[in-house]
Design a protein around this motif. Structure first.
Motif, mmCIF file in Angstrom:
data_model
loop_
_atom_site.group_PDB
_atom_site.id
_atom_site.type_symbol
_atom_site.label_atom_id
_atom_site.label_comp_id
_atom_site.label_asym_id
_atom_site.label_seq_id
_atom_site.Cartn_x
_atom_site.Cartn_y
_atom_site.Cartn_z
ATOM 1 N N ASN A 3 -17.920 57.346 -15.320
ATOM 2 C CA ASN A 3 -18.278 57.338 -14.161
ATOM 3 C C ASN A 3 -18.770 58.674 -13.837
ATOM 4 O OD1 ASN A 3 -18.308 54.815 -13.296
ATOM 5 N ND2 ASN A 3 -16.007 54.998 -12.300
ATOM 6 N N SER A 4 -19.679 59.614 -14.662
ATOM 7 C CA SER A 4 -20.163 60.896 -14.477
ATOM 8 C C SER A 4 -20.668 61.085 -13.247
ATOM 9 C CB SER A 4 -21.122 61.126 -15.607
ATOM 10 O OG SER A 4 -20.688 60.640 -16.884
ATOM 11 N N LEU A 5 -21.267 60.181 -12.590
ATOM 12 C CA LEU A 5 -21.824 60.181 -11.078
ATOM 13 C C LEU A 5 -20.823 59.336 -10.410
ATOM 14 C CD1 LEU A 5 -24.079 61.496 -9.275
ATOM 15 C CD2 LEU A 5 -25.242 59.362 -9.732
ATOM 16 N N ASN A 6 -20.081 60.101 -9.657
ATOM 17 C CA ASN A 6 -19.051 59.029 -8.975
ATOM 18 C C ASN A 6 -19.426 58.783 -7.595
ATOM 19 O OD1 ASN A 6 -16.516 58.048 -8.924
ATOM 20 N ND2 ASN A 6 -15.248 60.072 -8.626
ATOM 21 N N SER A 7 -18.495 57.594 -7.030
ATOM 22 C CA SER A 7 -19.014 57.205 -5.645
ATOM 23 C C SER A 7 -18.796 58.167 -4.638
ATOM 24 C CB SER A 7 -17.794 56.410 -5.126
ATOM 25 O OG SER A 7 -17.708 55.203 -6.377
ATOM 26 N N ILE A 49 -25.673 59.707 -18.384
ATOM 27 C CA ILE A 49 -24.646 60.637 -18.698
ATOM 28 C C ILE A 49 -23.487 59.816 -19.179
ATOM 29 C CG2 ILE A 49 -23.628 62.474 -17.733
ATOM 30 C CD1 ILE A 49 -26.539 62.801 -17.893
ATOM 31 N N ASP A 50 -23.134 58.850 -18.797
ATOM 32 C CA ASP A 50 -21.816 58.054 -19.398
ATOM 33 C C ASP A 50 -22.148 57.738 -20.655
ATOM 34 O OD1 ASP A 50 -20.575 57.916 -16.817
ATOM 35 O OD2 ASP A 50 -20.455 55.756 -16.722
ATOM 36 N N ALA A 51 -22.989 57.330 -21.297
ATOM 37 C CA ALA A 51 -23.385 57.188 -22.626
ATOM 38 C C ALA A 51 -23.479 58.528 -23.335
ATOM 39 C CB ALA A 51 -24.712 56.732 -22.632
ATOM 40 N N ALA A 52 -23.807 59.466 -22.842
ATOM 41 C CA ALA A 52 -23.754 60.764 -23.449
ATOM 42 C C ALA A 52 -22.218 61.198 -23.498
ATOM 43 C CB ALA A 52 -24.754 61.687 -22.890
ATOM 44 N N MET A 53 -21.559 61.048 -22.800
ATOM 45 C CA MET A 53 -20.333 61.584 -22.527
ATOM 46 C C MET A 53 -19.333 60.664 -23.587
ATOM 47 S SD MET A 53 -19.248 63.806 -19.971
ATOM 48 C CE MET A 53 -17.674 63.580 -19.181
ATOM 49 N N GLN A 54 -19.741 59.483 -23.801
ATOM 50 C CA GLN A 54 -19.228 58.495 -24.904
ATOM 51 C C GLN A 54 -19.472 59.344 -26.067
ATOM 52 O OE1 GLN A 54 -20.078 55.547 -26.743
ATOM 53 N NE2 GLN A 54 -18.380 54.175 -26.285
ATOM 54 N N ALA A 55 -20.864 59.669 -26.358
ATOM 55 C CA ALA A 55 -21.279 60.064 -27.366
ATOM 56 C C ALA A 55 -20.728 61.298 -28.029
ATOM 57 C CB ALA A 55 -22.778 59.801 -27.514
ATOM 58 N N THR A 56 -20.306 62.203 -27.036
ATOM 59 C CA THR A 56 -20.098 63.509 -27.239
ATOM 60 C C THR A 56 -18.351 64.051 -27.206
ATOM 61 O OG1 THR A 56 -20.435 64.278 -25.051
ATOM 62 C CG2 THR A 56 -22.190 64.525 -26.591
ATOM 63 N N SER A 57 -17.822 62.795 -26.753
ATOM 64 C CA SER A 57 -16.405 62.712 -26.691
ATOM 65 C C SER A 57 -16.210 63.773 -25.382
ATOM 66 C CB SER A 57 -15.483 63.251 -27.917
ATOM 67 O OG SER A 57 -15.704 62.453 -28.807
ATOM 68 N N ASN A 58 -17.009 63.647 -24.313
ATOM 69 C CA ASN A 58 -16.937 64.323 -23.212
ATOM 70 C C ASN A 58 -17.123 65.835 -23.239
ATOM 71 O OD1 ASN A 58 -16.243 61.868 -22.041
ATOM 72 N ND2 ASN A 58 -13.965 62.204 -21.837
ATOM 73 N N GLN A 59 -17.614 66.296 -24.574
ATOM 74 C CA GLN A 59 -18.122 67.653 -24.316
ATOM 75 C C GLN A 59 -19.447 67.809 -24.048
ATOM 76 O OE1 GLN A 59 -15.512 70.104 -25.326
ATOM 77 N NE2 GLN A 59 -14.538 68.046 -24.938
ATOM 78 N N LEU A 60 -19.753 67.863 -22.794
ATOM 79 C CA LEU A 60 -21.167 67.756 -22.325
ATOM 80 C C LEU A 60 -21.216 68.732 -20.927
ATOM 81 C CD1 LEU A 60 -23.714 66.039 -23.113
ATOM 82 C CD2 LEU A 60 -22.990 64.673 -21.179
ATOM 83 N N ILE A 61 -22.384 69.328 -21.098
ATOM 84 C CA ILE A 61 -22.811 70.138 -19.717
ATOM 85 C C ILE A 61 -24.191 69.576 -19.419
ATOM 86 C CG2 ILE A 61 -23.454 72.327 -19.006
ATOM 87 C CD1 ILE A 61 -21.571 73.808 -20.905
ATOM 88 N N ALA A 62 -24.267 69.445 -18.045
ATOM 89 C CA ALA A 62 -25.440 68.980 -17.478
ATOM 90 C C ALA A 62 -26.296 70.032 -16.654
ATOM 91 C CB ALA A 62 -25.348 67.682 -16.881
ATOM 92 N N THR A 112 -19.126 67.406 -4.627
ATOM 93 C CA THR A 112 -20.004 67.005 -5.688
ATOM 94 C C THR A 112 -19.384 65.482 -6.289
ATOM 95 O OG1 THR A 112 -20.831 67.622 -7.955
ATOM 96 C CG2 THR A 112 -18.818 68.123 -7.548
ATOM 97 N N SER A 113 -20.370 64.883 -6.760
ATOM 98 C CA SER A 113 -20.161 63.482 -7.633
ATOM 99 C C SER A 113 -20.024 63.664 -8.984
ATOM 100 C CB SER A 113 -21.312 62.323 -7.029
ATOM 101 O OG SER A 113 -21.444 62.452 -5.685
ATOM 102 N N TRP A 114 -20.375 64.867 -9.463
ATOM 103 C CA TRP A 114 -20.365 64.777 -10.660
ATOM 104 C C TRP A 114 -18.939 65.283 -11.406
ATOM 105 C CZ3 TRP A 114 -24.523 63.296 -13.148
ATOM 106 C CH2 TRP A 114 -25.691 63.235 -12.480
ATOM 107 N N GLN A 115 -18.844 64.464 -12.366
ATOM 108 C CA GLN A 115 -17.550 64.705 -13.146
ATOM 109 C C GLN A 115 -17.473 65.295 -14.667
ATOM 110 O OE1 GLN A 115 -14.438 62.202 -11.512
ATOM 111 N NE2 GLN A 115 -15.614 60.369 -11.557
ATOM 112 N N LEU A 116 -18.611 66.236 -14.507
ATOM 113 C CA LEU A 116 -18.611 66.957 -15.690
ATOM 114 C C LEU A 116 -19.016 68.343 -15.433
ATOM 115 C CD1 LEU A 116 -21.892 65.941 -17.996
ATOM 116 C CD2 LEU A 116 -21.583 65.756 -15.331
#
Ligand code: FAD
Ligand code: TPP
Ligand code: SF4
Ligand code: SF4
Ligand code: MG
Lengths: 540, 332
Positions: free
Chosen positions: B36-40, B58-71, B88-92
């Protein structure tokens, strides 16, 4: 806390912003009534048992059927499956093969000897008269509710018309016997060769608290035909009954069956199997008007039965009958033309419908019989206290499925009455109509074909004509079900919500809306494949 | 002939999840533990396709990178509705700089990660079509030609929505926007203008270019996964309906994102080093009217006296895509 230059506030979460306040409509999960369930005369929850079968949980699926109908192996063969005509999938490609899956499940139960336990004893005694589908269904449901049931049956075997009329090539007897035996094994006492001639006396004698009467329509209807006596004129129901008793039946030479219903075709197709030279069905109106089922007519024609529509038999001569041609008038009714023709015949069989013999009900106070039918209210109660009636003897469609539905309904009413309660009908949920579905999501999948015995092999014996689904096919067919109106956990709502306002509760638990954040956009409603979400206006 | 047993799963891979499928074969979005990278609580309009597309990607990318992601985010609805300071709604980890420089900022973040020896931390830049195809285009082309290790995602809602629905170079012909009024000889946006950035990205021969639509989740997730399995410059262009800007019902967001593909107006394909390597084949072909009809920005074309010639030109665009990208299969 030390903050970086130009930063004065801590990072906050948008969860503080309850966007649910924007909403003017809210989505609400519902269970709507699938059209198949709505149509089933026995009130089966078809969608629910297909759902279980989809997962390969065949025993659970079978038990779901058994909550409503004790005869899946019989139904999977002789039911006219109007559920399939109502199936929403029909508009997409073809209806789900519900009947074939039901038969598969019924046969699985026989193979694995699955059983149903009776309810804990209530000490109440109920009499059922007639061991046809209506009576046996009632006995089964009463036994599940814990009542002691005695079934009195006039014939020497149970099953009613399903045994004594439906030929073996449509209803193999070992399946029939097994499903009846399962009911007897629950402790239901079925007394054969015990015709009831006076219901009131019988109830008194056996000290029954209540009775369900389901003696069916056993008498073949007659027609006074001028006859010189050279051609035998027989009664269809009698012939089918003799066939069951393995008595010699005179279906030889040129057999003419008079009538256009299923009974006519059962006789005509039996004649072919018994080696008749010719088997001709003569019917007064057009082929389209024939009450017999399309599949019945088609299979009969494949086997060599011939048809002569818009014709009546006016006279039975010696070695021949006289046929008059009919024509349709402006209103579409068939009218005589005066044009006659002689056609050779050895035997004429009348298949013009059946009447009831309700002698056993004479003198029961309050009970009303009109036009040979027992008058009942919507709960199948007769005017006499403690007596219910159903199946072919009450005004309704005459088929085994309706009879089974009657048996269930009467059992539930009798049970409530015995407990001194009034049964409340639950409000019928809204119908899951085709326009509520988003069929994009279902895989394209044509219907599986049930194997059919080749015509040559059919005409030489009474082997079953319509074959079984194997397990793979049954599973495939179950999975074609779209689960109309009932969540099947496809996760679409959970996925498509732009606001994460759908909470997934886990396998088997379905979902919940988080109304704190749901903005009421309605995307979930549009994208729910099966129409299980309703749009409800907010009180603003 | 070789035969293969194909299992049939009621909804195949069209639905988000499927209880009949093995857990490992289900989508990221079906997972109860998706990030839920972009939260409620974000302030996007009801039914916003961009908010949905961003969470999908972004959820798919988070999964692909084991959450090692910057946007890194360009200015636009996605930034404004998600991050009104200090919420913010972003959880990364998420960075915003300017409208036109997201690609360049992302290049810088990727360089910093390289210097720090954190090759495991991956970088995504994202923006709207205005920020991508117009004002940010120079920075984007530079990032491509340098083959910087960034996945750039464009959320294409065919206009400058955040500032009041102005035309962008991704606005389709005949569409009404606040700067292309439905008046005159050729009402709405003109024909023969604009650009299709995925094709331009392919011309840079970068490792990976793909298009996606929020109506085809499995396809979208697969493309994000493919992109994250590669290094260098990558580009993903996602079609995201905007109910407000298009004058569409909020519940029609996914329907529109599906119809645009099934008409042929928006081709789904992927390309590696300038060569097309995969294409989505149209499943239920529909005429363009079915897509246009649901949007007020095209209402001047329909109504009592439909603009038959203009609709035919739009249909011809669909046919061209079908031909160019082989959207009806080889034999067609
Ligand atoms: C040839 C033919 C083919 C058919 N094919 C189909 C089909 O394919 N599918 C379908 O759904 N329906 C079919 N039907 C209709 C179906 O068989 C009946 O509607 C159904 O059997 C009615 O059930 P019932 O329990 O009311 O009566 P019945 O089945 O007639 O059972 C009544 C029972 O009561 C017994 N009985 C009668 N009088 C007494 C008495 N005084 N005391 C004790 N017992 C008594 C009878 O012996 C009988 O066993 C067919 C009917 C016929 C005639
Ligand atoms: C240099 C600059 N010019 C103009 C703006 C105002 N502005 C902010 S967002 C935006 C439009 C964004 O459009 P798009 O990139 O398509 O994103 P959308 O809002 O449609 O998602 C504009 C013009 C700005 N922030 N910076
Ligand atoms: S698709 Fe399934 S639930 Fe819907 S009508 Fe057909 S059998 Fe019933
Ligand atoms: S204007 Fe369009 S893109 Fe912006 S939040 Fe609203 S729906 Fe989303
Ligand atoms: Mg935009």
């Amino acid at each position: 806390m030390d903050k970086l230059f130009a930063i004065t506030l801590d990072v906050g979460s948008s969860l503080a912003n309850k966007t649910g306040t924007w909403r003017t409509y809210r989505p609400v999960y519902v269970d709507r009534l699938p059209p198949c369930n709505n149509q089933c005369p026995a009130g089966e929850n078809i969608q629910a048992w297909l759902y279980l079968a989809e997962e390969g949980r065949y025993e659970d699926a079978w038990r779901k059927i058994m909550e409503e109908n004790p005869f899946p192996a019989i139904m999977g063969r002789v039911c006219y499956h109007t559920c399939e005509s109502a199936c929403n999938r029909g508009a997409l490609d073809e209806a789900v093969g519900i009947n074939g899956v039901e038969r598969f499940l019924g046969d699985q139960a026989i193979k694995h000897e699955w059983r149903i336990e009776p309810g804990s004893p209530t000490g109440r005694r109920v009499l059922v008269v007639g061991a046809g589908p209506a009576g046996l269904s009632c006995a089964y449901h009463l036994a599940r509710l814990g009542h002691a049931v005695t079934v009195l049956e006039g014939a020497d075997k149970a099953g009613g018309m399903v045994r004594y009329s439906i030929p073996k090539y449509r209803m193999p007897r070992e399946k029939l016997n097994q499903e009846i035996k399962r009911i007897a094994d629950m402790g239901v006492e079925i007394r054969l060769s015990s015709p009831v001639s006076d219901l009131a006396a019988e109830m008194k004698k056996g000290r029954y608290d209540a009775a369900f009467v389901a003696v069916g329509a056993q008498l073949g209807r007659h027609l006074p035909l001028p006859s010189s006596g050279g051609v035998a004129v027989l009664d269809a129901v009698q012939i089918l009954r003799d066939l069951e008793h393995e008595e010699a039946v005179p279906l030889r030479g040129r057999v003419i069956v008079y009538g256009g219903g299923n009974t006519a075709f059962d006789v005509a197709r039996s004649a072919v199997r018994l080696g008749a030279l010719e088997s001709l069905v003569v019917y007064r109106r057009t082929r389209e008007k024939m009450p017999a089922h399309r599949s019945e007519i088609r299979e009969a024609l494949e086997e060599g039965v011939t048809l002569r529509c818009l014709s009546t038999i006016t006279e039975v001569g010696t070695g021949a009958v006289t046929i008059e041609r009919m024509e349709l008038d402006a209103k579409g009714r068939s009218q005589p033309t005066g044009e006659r023709e002689m056609i050779p015949a050895t035997t004429v069989v009348l298949a013009l419908g059946q009447d009831t013999d309700l002698g056993l009900l004479t003198g029961v106070p309050g009970l009303r019989v009109e036009n040979g039918l027992v008058q009942v209210d919507r709960n199948l109660a007769t005017g006499a206290t403690g007596i219910w009636a159903g199946g072919d003897i009450v005004p309704a469609d005459r088929n085994a499925t309706v009879a089974i539905g009657h048996g269930k309904k009467a059992a539930r009413q009798i049970d409530a009455w015995l407990r001194g309660e009034v049964l409340r009908r639950p409000a019928k949920p809204e119908l899951a109509s085709a326009d509520m579905m988003n069929t994009w999501y279902y895989s394209d999948a044509p219907r599986a074909i049930r194997p059919i015995l080749e015509a040559v092999r059919r005409t030489s014996g009474f082997a079953e004509v319509v074959g079984d689904y194997d397990e793979g096919t049954a599973l495939y067919e179950a999975r074609r079900c779209m689960s109309c109106g009932n969540c099947f956990e496809c996760d679409n709502c959970y996925g498509v919500c732009p606001d994460n306002a759908v909470i997934k509760l886990g396998p088997g638990e379905r979902f919940e809306f988080n109304y704190d954040y749901c903005k009421g956009c309605g995307v979930c409603i549009s994208e729910c494949p099966c129409g299980a979400i309703r749009r409800v206006p907010e009180a603003i | 002939m070789e035969t293969q047993i194909i299992k049939f799963y009621q909804t195949g891979s069209f639905a988000v999840g499927n209880r009949l499928l093995d857990e490992s074969q289900r989508s990221v979005q079906a997972n109860m533990r998706r990030s839920n990278s972009l939260n409620s609580g974000h302030r996007a309009c009801q039914g916003c396709g961009e908010a949905l597309g961003a969470r999908y990607a972004i959820d798919a990318a988070m999964q692909a990178t084991s959450n090692q992601l910057i946007a890194v985010n360009a200015t636009g609805c996605l930034e404004v509705f998600s991050t009104p300071y200090p919420e913010t709604s972003w959880q990364l980890p998420w960075i915003h700089s300017l409208f036109g420089n997201a690609a360049a900022v992302a290049t810088g973040v990727a360089a910093a990660m390289r210097v720090k020896g954190r090759q495991d931390v991956r970088v995504i830049a994202q923006g709207g079509d205005g920020g991508t195809t117009d004002i940010g285009f120079g920075c984007l082309s530079g990032m491509f030609e340098r083959n910087d290790d960034v996945l750039y995602i464009c959320y294409d809602n065919e206009g400058y929505m955040n500032t009041g629905v102005q035309r962008s170079s991704a606005t389709p012909p005949a569409a009404r926007t606040s700067t292309t009024a439905a008046i005159g000889e050729e009402p709405g946006n003109g024909f023969g203008q604009g650009k299709f950035v995925p094709a331009i990205a392919m011309a840079h021969e970068i490792p990976y270019v793909a298009t996606a639509s929020v109506a085809y989740l499995r396809d979208l997730e697969a493309k994000v996964h493919r992109a994250m399995s590669l290094r260098g410059a990558r580009y993903l262009h996602i079609f995201v309906p905007c109910p407000l800007g298009w004058g569409a019902a909020s519940e029609d967001t996914i329907r529109l994102a599906r119809l645009v593909v099934e008409t042929g107006l928006f081709p789904l394909f992927e390309a590696e080093h300038g060569e097309v390597t995969g294409r989505y084949q149209i499943r239920h072909r529909v005429p363009v009217e079915e897509y246009l009809r649901l949007q007020k920005r095209y209402s001047h074309l329909l109504g009592k006296r439909p603009a038959v010639a203009t609709i035919a030109r739009i249909q011809a665009m669909a046919e061209r895509n079908i031909r160019r990208y082989g959207l009806l299969g080889e034999e067609a």
